[in-house]
Design a protein around this motif. Structure first.
Motif, PDB file in Angstrom:
ATOM      1  N   ARG A 757       0.826  -1.207   0.000  1.00 13.36           N
ATOM      2  CA  ARG A 757       0.000   0.000   0.000  1.00 13.36           C
ATOM      3  C   ARG A 757       0.859   1.256   0.000  1.00 13.36           C
ATOM      4  NH1 ARG A 757      -2.139  -0.868   4.385  1.00 13.36           N
ATOM      5  NH2 ARG A 757      -1.118   0.681   5.717  1.00 13.36           N
ATOM      6  N   HIS A 758       1.895   1.287   0.814  1.00 12.36           N
ATOM      7  CA  HIS A 758       2.735   2.476   0.886  1.00 12.36           C
ATOM      8  C   HIS A 758       3.530   2.682  -0.395  1.00 12.36           C
ATOM      9  CE1 HIS A 758       1.960   2.280   5.268  1.00 12.36           C
ATOM     10  NE2 HIS A 758       2.201   3.597   5.219  1.00 12.36           N
ATOM     11  N   ILE A 759       3.983   1.609  -1.032  1.00 13.08           N
ATOM     12  CA  ILE A 759       4.713   1.759  -2.300  1.00 13.08           C
ATOM     13  C   ILE A 759       3.772   2.216  -3.405  1.00 13.08           C
ATOM     14  CG2 ILE A 759       6.009   0.503  -4.067  1.00 13.08           C
ATOM     15  CD1 ILE A 759       7.263  -1.155  -1.882  1.00 13.08           C
ATOM     16  N   GLN A 760       2.529   1.711  -3.363  1.00 13.38           N
ATOM     17  CA  GLN A 760       1.548   2.153  -4.360  1.00 13.38           C
ATOM     18  C   GLN A 760       1.258   3.648  -4.191  1.00 13.38           C
ATOM     19  OE1 GLN A 760      -2.099  -0.009  -4.164  1.00 13.38           O
ATOM     20  NE2 GLN A 760      -2.967   0.897  -6.027  1.00 13.38           N
ATOM     21  N   GLU A 761       1.130   4.095  -2.935  1.00 15.96           N
ATOM     22  CA  GLU A 761       0.926   5.525  -2.695  1.00 15.96           C
ATOM     23  C   GLU A 761       2.130   6.325  -3.142  1.00 15.96           C
ATOM     24  OE1 GLU A 761       0.167   5.766   1.431  1.00 15.96           O
ATOM     25  OE2 GLU A 761      -1.865   4.890   1.317  1.00 15.96           O
ATOM     26  N   LEU A 762       3.297   5.733  -3.016  1.00 11.99           N
ATOM     27  CA  LEU A 762       4.524   6.394  -3.436  1.00 11.99           C
ATOM     28  C   LEU A 762       4.522   6.611  -4.955  1.00 11.99           C
ATOM     29  CD1 LEU A 762       7.378   7.348  -2.503  1.00 11.99           C
ATOM     30  CD2 LEU A 762       8.173   5.061  -2.998  1.00 11.99           C
ATOM     31  N   SER A 763       3.961   5.635  -5.689  1.00  7.16           N
ATOM     32  CA  SER A 763       3.929   5.745  -7.162  1.00  7.16           C
ATOM     33  C   SER A 763       3.061   6.907  -7.616  1.00  7.16           C
ATOM     34  CB  SER A 763       3.397   4.437  -7.759  1.00  7.16           C
ATOM     35  OG  SER A 763       4.208   3.347  -7.345  1.00  7.16           O
ATOM     36  N   THR A 764       2.012   7.174  -6.858  1.00  5.82           N
ATOM     37  CA  THR A 764       1.096   8.252  -7.257  1.00  5.82           C
ATOM     38  C   THR A 764       1.532   9.619  -6.753  1.00  5.82           C
ATOM     39  OG1 THR A 764      -0.235   7.863  -5.269  1.00  5.82           O
ATOM     40  CG2 THR A 764      -0.821   6.624  -7.253  1.00  5.82           C
ATOM     41  N   CYS A 765       2.622   9.632  -6.020  1.00  3.23           N
ATOM     42  CA  CYS A 765       3.128  10.902  -5.482  1.00  3.23           C
ATOM     43  C   CYS A 765       3.652  11.765  -6.619  1.00  3.23           C
ATOM     44  CB  CYS A 765       4.217  10.634  -4.454  1.00  3.23           C
ATOM     45  SG  CYS A 765       4.820  12.117  -3.637  1.00  3.23           S
ATOM     46  N   SER A 766       3.460  13.023  -6.533  1.00  5.52           N
ATOM     47  CA  SER A 766       3.887  13.948  -7.579  1.00  5.52           C
ATOM     48  C   SER A 766       5.396  13.887  -7.766  1.00  5.52           C
ATOM     49  CB  SER A 766       3.460  15.377  -7.216  1.00  5.52           C
ATOM     50  OG  SER A 766       3.988  16.291  -8.147  1.00  5.52           O
ATOM     51  N   ASP A 767       5.798  13.942  -9.073  1.00  7.20           N
ATOM     52  CA  ASP A 767       7.235  13.876  -9.373  1.00  7.20           C
ATOM     53  C   ASP A 767       7.962  15.131  -8.915  1.00  7.20           C
ATOM     54  OD1 ASP A 767       6.841  11.418 -10.470  1.00  7.20           O
ATOM     55  OD2 ASP A 767       6.706  12.152 -12.547  1.00  7.20           O
ATOM     56  N   SER A 768       7.240  16.180  -8.720  1.00  3.27           N
ATOM     57  CA  SER A 768       7.877  17.425  -8.295  1.00  3.27           C
ATOM     58  C   SER A 768       8.155  17.446  -6.785  1.00  3.27           C
ATOM     59  CB  SER A 768       6.997  18.617  -8.672  1.00  3.27           C
ATOM     60  OG  SER A 768       5.737  18.509  -8.009  1.00  3.27           O
ATOM     61  N   LYS A 769       7.576  16.502  -6.072  1.00  2.33           N
ATOM     62  CA  LYS A 769       7.749  16.452  -4.626  1.00  2.33           C
ATOM     63  C   LYS A 769       9.096  15.826  -4.273  1.00  2.33           C
ATOM     64  CE  LYS A 769       5.133  15.198  -0.483  1.00  2.33           C
ATOM     65  NZ  LYS A 769       3.948  14.476   0.034  1.00  2.33           N
ATOM     66  N   ASP A 770       9.683  16.290  -3.185  1.00  2.00           N
ATOM     67  CA  ASP A 770      10.976  15.767  -2.746  1.00  2.00           C
ATOM     68  C   ASP A 770      10.839  14.269  -2.434  1.00  2.00           C
ATOM     69  OD1 ASP A 770      13.418  15.204  -1.688  1.00  2.00           O
ATOM     70  OD2 ASP A 770      13.436  16.837  -0.228  1.00  2.00           O
ATOM     71  N   PRO A 771      11.731  13.415  -3.031  1.00  2.00           N
ATOM     72  CA  PRO A 771      11.637  11.963  -2.782  1.00  2.00           C
ATOM     73  C   PRO A 771      11.657  11.605  -1.307  1.00  2.00           C
ATOM     74  CG  PRO A 771      13.173  12.416  -4.564  1.00  2.00           C
ATOM     75  CD  PRO A 771      12.799  13.745  -3.986  1.00  2.00           C
ATOM     76  N   GLU A 772      12.400  12.358  -0.498  1.00  2.25           N
ATOM     77  CA  GLU A 772      12.491  12.063   0.932  1.00  2.25           C
ATOM     78  C   GLU A 772      11.142  12.253   1.608  1.00  2.25           C
ATOM     79  OE1 GLU A 772      15.317  13.174   4.778  1.00  2.25           O
ATOM     80  OE2 GLU A 772      15.753  13.977   2.788  1.00  2.25           O
ATOM     81  N   ASP A 773      10.389  13.266   1.145  1.00  2.00           N
ATOM     82  CA  ASP A 773       9.055  13.478   1.702  1.00  2.00           C
ATOM     83  C   ASP A 773       8.106  12.378   1.262  1.00  2.00           C
ATOM     84  OD1 ASP A 773       9.969  15.766   2.918  1.00  2.00           O
ATOM     85  OD2 ASP A 773       9.373  17.074   1.253  1.00  2.00           O
ATOM     86  N   CYS A 774       8.292  11.927   0.022  1.00  2.00           N
ATOM     87  CA  CYS A 774       7.408  10.877  -0.495  1.00  2.00           C
ATOM     88  C   CYS A 774       7.584   9.555   0.256  1.00  2.00           C
ATOM     89  CB  CYS A 774       7.668  10.664  -1.985  1.00  2.00           C
ATOM     90  SG  CYS A 774       7.273  12.101  -3.007  1.00  2.00           S
TER      91      CYS A 774
END
Length: 1071
Positions: A757-774
């Motif tokens: 679930r968390h990795i799936q949510e990570l995939s939908t995270c905006s590419d402009s967002k800092d990876p560490e925040d994602c």
């Protein structure tokens, strides 16, 4: 004085000496006569008391009254009668031993000394002190011949020509009143009449001449005075032995040397009945016996600790009695020996006091000093003490119990005493049949050991003769035997060995093992195979004690033939199934009981398993101990026992797995708690099974399989061992592993959904967002779960769970990587996620190890994400790096080869390439030949955008063209050292009408060009080495990079590069 009424000493029972009246050794009449003689000795005491003696006669009277047990009236009557007896004749026994450093009166410088001595009865003048002259007066002292009648004067021999004469002459001098008696000794130089010529011939020096002139003035035959010794008898001790100064009569020559004298004040014609009717030696011996009989009764600590020392009252009386009777030292020692040795036969005391007496007898031994009666008496004392001492050694376990104080010292003293007796010259001369002491003691020890065993057997005989009671009695008996042998080995043996050279342990062991074997076999033969569990338990304890007894054989110095106890294990073969069943039943019941009360809660932070594993571990330890205790000697039978043993252990292990899982389900059904509590129990269950697995894996070493396999190597085939013991254990371990994996998989399944679930949510995270925040939600989730699991799982199970979760995480990430092709930022985010998860699962060494994390799936995903997250130019560089590596690894010239020379000049920033030739080209034209030319390109193009492509001349119809063309490229050195920088040499077959065909291509890494990395530039072209590069076709190398670049539709540079490489691949006819 040894009357018929005297009780035989050897018949007196040993016991508490304080309860015994030893005075019955003499009749009343004998005691009275002896008492009278003692009172007479005190009454007529002479001499000054010694410092350590009793001087008060009343104290001595009181003491002897107690010794002889006389009531006051009896004492008064006997004392009065003694006083009415005639006084003895008082004598001074004087021995003139020697003199030293006397005056030399003869012309030769020597003297011819002799002594005159006697006793003068004269009242002591208060003005005279010990015969010395009065102060201020110079008068000559009187000499013996003028003071003492001639018939009372004694004379020694004349010792010619000496200054240190030796006489050793003894004289008996009588006197009446010791208060007024004075002893006087005069020493004279004997002079006989000699011719003047003879005396002149003896002159040796000036002093001799002076003596000659002095002698000439003397009367002929006049003797010279050398000195004297004058002593008042009352100032003498009863015994005296010392050097006395020779006193002068005038002041001339005051230092006249010394004389060695010995004095004894003694009696003659004692008026007592004992002295008249018995020899002095006999009376003294009887007195000694009476005194020590009394003294030992007075010893507060008991007779065994009495060291034979007498008090000062006893010593004073014995001293006076022996001296007054003029008893020789040898007779005194013998009297003391007979008294002490006979008393030892009645009452045991410290035999150390007998050793000095033996030494004294041996030192002064002369048969001629004893009459036949005394010889017989002394011989009998030796024989009696030997027999009695041996009887004590026979019963040493009772006589010298280890619990009693000083038992060891008492035994050692007795052994030394017996040995010393047998070594005595007196013993060998008086006792014609000299016994072999070692043989005598050995037989006594054997007999004593047998008697002790029979006594213990009778004491431990059961009242009710059931099988259980008989078994317990046998156990107790063998324990007693083992304890006794331990004492023999650790305590008593050293005393027998050091003193008599006897091995007590071997004597006792050989006797006892035979007695035990016969008795145990007899009792076991009456027990049938239908014995109860209690009987079997007793027999196992009996087996262990017999095993301990058998192991003591290692302490034997030697053994003649096999021992009766050698095959004792065969007596218990029928009991083995009972023993194994008992061990299994106890283990199973303990396991079931432990699981029933287990609440499946960790014991603590360090122990993450529950209480049942502690009980199970103890259960297994007891079973292992049972096997180790059994130590069955027969290898083949031991193997069969081991098979059954391991089978029972494995059955208990598998039973525990079923019980503990059922217990977890039972607790969950009873208490409907939240999911976390259920997970806690699962963690405890898997920890318990893991702990059990570790216990089972230790069994081969704990049960010492290696040693067993070595013992049965000649009897049991290795395949049979493998198919039984090892296969059985491996099957159990495999079952435990499956159980662990099943529970761990259950735990992992609960977490996999959250990770997905968390990795799936990570995939939908905006590419402009800092990876560490994602990635923060995922890392927090894992941190929370890992902390919980690490706190509740043992490390092995935690690692197993992490491994399952890691593999699942890689699968989810690999699936996420295929969702959005071509998005660079997306893949950078996934790459960051992978790196972060690797660190999280590794946990600085507390989690999975690096080699476990870096699986094939991880390596492939890491490589894929690295490529997908790289910029296009980076990918192009990677492509050329891959082709350069392919060029390095190329080891055939299937498509031909091209030869060049390449060098770099820093001063001109010029790369010079000389194309020499090509060989073994493939014929691409229909005529069977080719028209080759070489195209030179610096790649990647984005690093060398302004450098034009160069081309050689075309050589017609030649598969081995020779070019010999030089090309210069103006490029900075740092460009040549960029990642992937290379010279691409492409060989084409020129076609006039169509597209040129590809013969092959080769890649030269620019970083390896001569002169690029060297300070000195190559000035001579001949120094530049030739480089032969095999031609290659594009093939599949770098295809994944090309495919990835192809997905980047909006990247023109990437599309152009892919198009060029695809076009080049189309130009190859043989690909």
């Amino acid at each position: 004085m040894e009357s018929d009424t005297e009780t035989q000493i050897g018949e007196t029972p040993r016991g508490d000496c304080r309860k015994m009246d030893l005075s019955h050794k003499f009749s009343k009449k004998e005691l009275t006569l002896l008492y009278e003689d003692v009172l007479y000795t005190i009454l007529h005491r002479m001499g000054k008391p010694e410092p350590n003696q009793v001087s008060d006669p009343d104290e001595l009277y009181a003491y002897v009254q107690k010794v002889f047990n006389m009531d006051p009236e009896e004492h008064r009557i006997i004392l009065q009668r003694t006083k009415e007896l005639e006084s003895p004749i008082f004598c001074l026994k004087a021995t003139v031993k020697e003199a030293k450093e006397i005056l030399g009166k003869d012309v030769s410088g020597f003297s011819d000394p002799y002594c005159l001595l006697g006793i003068e009865n004269k009242k002591q003048d208060s003005s005279v002190n010990d015969g010395t002259r009065q102060d201020g007066k110079k008068r000559s002292k009187a000499v013996v011949k003028n003071l003492i009648p001639e018939d009372q004067t004694h004379r020694t021999q004349i010792i010619p020509q000496t200054l240190n004469p030796v006489w050793n002459e003894t004289f008996i001098l009588e006197f009446k009143d010791i208060e007024n008696a004075r002893f006087q000794l005069d020493m004279w130089d004997f002079d006989e009449v000699e011719s003047v010529r003879h005396r002149l011939g003896e002159l040796s020096d000036l002093h001799g001449l002076k003596r000659f002139l002095k002698d000439a003035r003397k009367d002929k035959g006049q003797h010279d005075f050398l000195g004297n010794v004058v002593l008042w008898l009352k100032d003498l001790h009863c015994r005296n032995d010392r050097w006395y100064n020779l006193e002068p009569r005038t002041e001339t020559y005051p230092n006249r040397g010394q004389c060695h004298l010995q004095f004894f004040l003694l009696h003659k014609r004692r008026a007592t009945t004992a002295s008249k009717t018995q020899p002095s030696y006999t009376v003294h011996r009887h007195l000694f016996k009476q005194i020590i009989s009394y003294e030992i009764l007075q010893h507060q600590a008991g007779s065994t600790s009495w060291d034979g020392e007498l008090n000062k009252h006893a010593c004073t009386i014995l001293y006076l009695h022996a001296t007054q009777k003029d008893l020789p030292v040898f007779h005194q020692i013998m009297a003391k020996w007979l008294a002490y040795s006979k008393l030892y036969l009645t009452v045991e005391f410290n035999s150390n006091c007998l050793l000095p007496l033996i030494t004294g007898i041996e030192y002064q031994w002369m048969q001629g000093r004893l009459n036949p009666e005394q010889k017989a008496e002394l011989a009998d004392s030796f024989q009696s003490l030997l027999v009695y001492g041996t009887s004590l050694l026979q019963r040493y376990r009772i006589v010298f119990p280890i619990s009693a104080p000083n038992s060891a010292q008492r035994l050692q003293s007795l052994l030394r005493l017996l040995v010393q007796i047998c070594k005595m010259k007196a013993f060998r001369e008086l006792c014609t049949l000299t016994p072999d002491l070692q043989q005598m003691v050995t037989e006594a020890l054997k007999l004593g050991t047998t008697e002790w065993f029979q006594m213990k057997k009778q004491q431990l005989k059961p009242m009710v003769k059931t099988m259980e009671e008989c078994g317990k009695a046998l156990v107790s008996l063998v324990k007693e035997v083992n304890a006794d042998l331990q004492q023999c080995h650790k305590v008593w043996n050293k005393y027998f060995s050091n003193t008599m050279r006897l091995d007590l342990f071997s004597i006792a062991y050989l006797e006892l093992q035979e007695l035990v074997s016969c008795y145990v076999k007899e009792k076991l033969s009456k027990m049938d195979s239908g014995m109860s569990h209690l009987t079997a338990e007793s027999l196992f304890e009996l087996y262990l004690n017999l095993q301990e007894l058998h192991q003591m054989k290692d302490f034997l110095c030697h053994s003649e033939g096999p021992l009766e106890l050698m095959n004792f294990h065969q007596w218990f073969k029928e009991a083995i199934p009972k023993w194994l069943q008992k061990a299994y039943t106890i283990g199973l019941e303990r396991t079931q009981r432990a699981v029933r009360v287990d609440q499946l809660k960790p014991l603590g932070e360090l122990n993450k398993h529950s209480t049942s594993t502690v009980d199970l571990s103890t259960c297994y330890a007891q079973m292992v101990k049972t096997w180790q205790q059994l130590a069955w000697p027969d290898p083949e039978e031991a193997f069969m026992i081991m098979v059954k043993f391991v089978e029972d252990i494995c059955r208990i292990a598998l039973m525990y797995c079923r019980l503990i899982k059922a217990r977890a389900e039972e607790l969950s059904s009873l208490n409907q708690l939240e999911e976390g509590e259920a997970a806690n129990r699962l963690c405890v269950v898997v920890n318990n099974i893991e702990q059990l697995r570790m216990i089972v894996l230790k069994l081969p070493s704990q049960l010492d399989w290696a040693r067993l396999e070595q013992q049965i190597g000649d009897v049991v085939a290795p395949e049979q061992i493998q198919n039984t013991l090892h296969h059985q254990l491996q099957s159990t371990v495999a079952c435990l592993n499956n159980e662990i994996r099943g529970v761990v998989q259950t735990l992992a399944t609960k977490l996999e959904a959250g990770i997905s679930r968390h990795i799936q949510e990570l995939s939908t995270c905006s590419d402009s967002k800092d990876p560490e925040d994602c990635i923060t939600p995922l890392m927090k989730f894992l941190e929370c779960e890992f902390e919980y699991l690490h706190g509740n799982l043992v490390q092995e199970n935690f690692n197993s769970l992490l491994e399952l979760l890691w593999n699942h995480t890689l699968e989810v990430l690999a699936g996420a990587a295929k969702l959005r092709d071509g998005h660079l930022k997306y893949f950078k985010k996934l790459q960051f996620v992978l790196q972060s998860l690797e660190l999280s699962f590794h946990a600085e060494g507390c989690g999975l190890q690096k080699d476990t994390l870096h699986t094939a799936a991880f390596t492939a995903l890491e490589k894929e994400l690295e490529l997908c997250s790289s910029p296009s130019r980076k990918l192009i560089q990677k492509y050329f790096n891959a082709r350069i590596q392919q060029q390095v690894e190329m080891n055939s010239e299937k498509y031909g080869a091209v030869t060049i020379k390449a060098s770099y000049r820093h001063s001109e920033q010029k790369l010079r390439v000389e194309v020499l030739n090509a060989v073994n080209l493939l014929p691409l034209d229909s005529n069977g030949s080719s028209d080759p030319f070489v195209q030179l390109t610096l790649e990647p193009r984005h690093e060398f955008p302004e450098v034009a492509t160069r081309t050689t001349q075309c050589i017609k119809n030649n598969l081995h063209p020779l070019f010999d063309e030089v090309f210069d490229f103006l490029i900075p050195a740092e460009k040549c050292q960029q990642d992937g920088a290379c010279l691409l040499l492409t060989v084409f077959d020129y076609d006039t009408l169509g597209t040129n065909d590809l013969e092959g291509e080769a890649f030269l890494p620019l970083c390896s060009v001569l002169g690029l990395n060297e300070d000195e530039e190559p000035t001579n072209p001949s120094r530049v080495p030739q480089t032969r590069l095999s031609l290659m076709y594009p093939g599949t190398t770098g295809n994944e990079i090309l495919k990835l670049l192809e997905t980047r539709k909006g990247d023109r540079e990437a599309q152009a590069f892919v198009k060029l490489r695809r076009q080049r691949a189309k130009q190859s006819k043989f690909e």
